[in-house]
Write an enzyme that holds these catalytic residues in place. Structure first.
Site, PDB file in Angstrom:
ATOM      1  N   ILE A   1      -4.270 -37.934 -23.028  1.00 22.66           N
ATOM      2  CA  ILE A   1      -4.391 -39.265 -22.453  1.00 22.66           C
ATOM      3  C   ILE A   1      -4.110 -40.321 -23.513  1.00 22.66           C
ATOM      4  CG2 ILE A   1      -6.107 -40.858 -21.464  1.00 22.66           C
ATOM      5  CD1 ILE A   1      -7.512 -38.243 -20.328  1.00 22.66           C
ATOM      6  N   CYS A   2      -3.376 -41.381 -23.129  1.00 18.39           N
ATOM      7  CA  CYS A   2      -3.198 -42.559 -23.998  1.00 18.39           C
ATOM      8  C   CYS A   2      -2.393 -42.151 -25.234  1.00 18.39           C
ATOM      9  CB  CYS A   2      -4.581 -43.124 -24.328  1.00 18.39           C
ATOM     10  SG  CYS A   2      -4.617 -44.664 -25.268  1.00 18.39           S
ATOM     11  N   ILE A   3      -2.942 -42.292 -26.431  1.00 20.91           N
ATOM     12  CA  ILE A   3      -2.224 -41.945 -27.671  1.00 20.91           C
ATOM     13  C   ILE A   3      -2.333 -40.456 -27.989  1.00 20.91           C
ATOM     14  CG2 ILE A   3      -4.184 -42.355 -29.230  1.00 20.91           C
ATOM     15  CD1 ILE A   3      -0.553 -43.450 -29.936  1.00 20.91           C
TER      16      ILE A   3
END
Lengths: 218, 218
Positions: free
Chosen positions: B132-134
């Protein structure tokens, strides 16, 4: 919509899941959350395996709460009833020690002065207030004279007895339900007083936020 | 189901909303989450208004992550691929400094040794991994030789360029969507790389968790 926090972690601040799900459901309901926390030290710092206090450490409620809100939070002293259409207090046992001294003094406890004033002015303006998990004790202490109808899950044991002594009418409530005090415009849900995990807790918090938003729109 | 965290707060640990919503949707899906974090100091402690580092302070990743999981978390060194049916890595820029050194070294970065071993053994066993995300940068660094297909939101700027140099095929993706790498059994979503608030982020994370659980049940 005001949301009052007091740190990031249930033992020494706000319960993270309850705070996060409150903000999720406000955002889903297109409500703009204005978060507040006292710009002052937590009563203590605790480790979060067993909850033991860590002497010598200090953390600030506003600074720690900013971890939950991604920096979008203001000092509680700047909260103004005139700019808020409702107020929600997520729980965590830290609430009973940071936002009031219920954990030590029970029905004789006092609410943080700025929060007591905010709650009483919201109540006087007939604006809705929601309280999650242990946070209804703050309403019991601040509004006891108005005989608030609240829940802390079980109604005849533990903190519910002290909240009743402070003037509240305590109602039993399941984890997936809410108690509504229509006369005082209050909504409460037991959350992690009873919940076994985030899905259970989410159901009650979603209902509480929906009920608060319905009352704002009246 | 393993979930790997590295603190409580996006700048120096795991993004709290992403981690909490991951655990919510796993619980809704009746999956049992086993949370892990390195039992070691965070790379740094940051304030969460602007993200500035606070020299002289130290916090432990396992101890801070326990605030999110209510104490239910184990040292990352104890995570065993044989006992996990899938793995999810929530984001937060702290992930790019605690769980790998991508933030400083880009495509030349290395993943935390215990996590690199866990990811490679999950991949070798054809078990699904979500990021998720980075956090997809961790997969890019650990699995670059397998040309993982991942997203970091925009595909032609910022960290996506470095992830591509590490061997990943970067795909553009909206905040409410996921990218699935069927061959490598990977799922990713941009979350707060693009999200403006918890409702947007929740949509992508819910899809990611559902896709991971579907792959577990195959």
């Amino acid at each position: 919509m005001g949301v009052v926090l007091c740190g990031a972690g249930r033992f020494d601040g706000s319960e993270i899941t309850e705070a996060t799900l409150t903000l999720l459901h406000l955002d889903k309901g297109k409500a703009e959350a204005h978060c507040f926390a006292p710009d002052a030290p937590q009563f203590e710092v605790c480790e979060h395996f067993e909850g033991a206090g860590l002497p010598g450490q200090q953390r600030n409620m506003l600074v720690e709460s900013a971890r939950i809100t991604r920096g979008d939070i203001q000092p509680l002293a700047s909260a103004d009833q005139a700019n808020l259409d409702a107020l929600i207090l997520p729980g965590g046992s830290g609430v009973a020690r940071n936002l009031c001294d219920f954990a030590g003094k029970g029905s004789k406890g006092k609410v943080h002065p700025a929060l007591a004033q905010l709650i009483r002015s919201m109540h006087a303006a007939h604006k809705p207030i929601g309280a999650i998990c242990i946070a209804p004790v703050v309403l019991a202490l601040a509004l006891g004279a108005h005989r608030p109808r609240l829940t802390l899950g079980p109604s005849t044991e533990g903190p519910a007895l002290d909240a009743a002594m402070a003037g509240a009418e305590m109602e039993p409530c399941e984890v997936d339900a809410i108690i509504v005090d229509d006369r005082n415009n209050l909504v409460s849900t037991p959350a992690y007083i009873l919940g076994e995990g985030p899905a259970e807790v989410n159901t009650g918090i979603q209902k509480l936020v929906k009920e608060i938003l319905k009352r704002v729109q009246r």
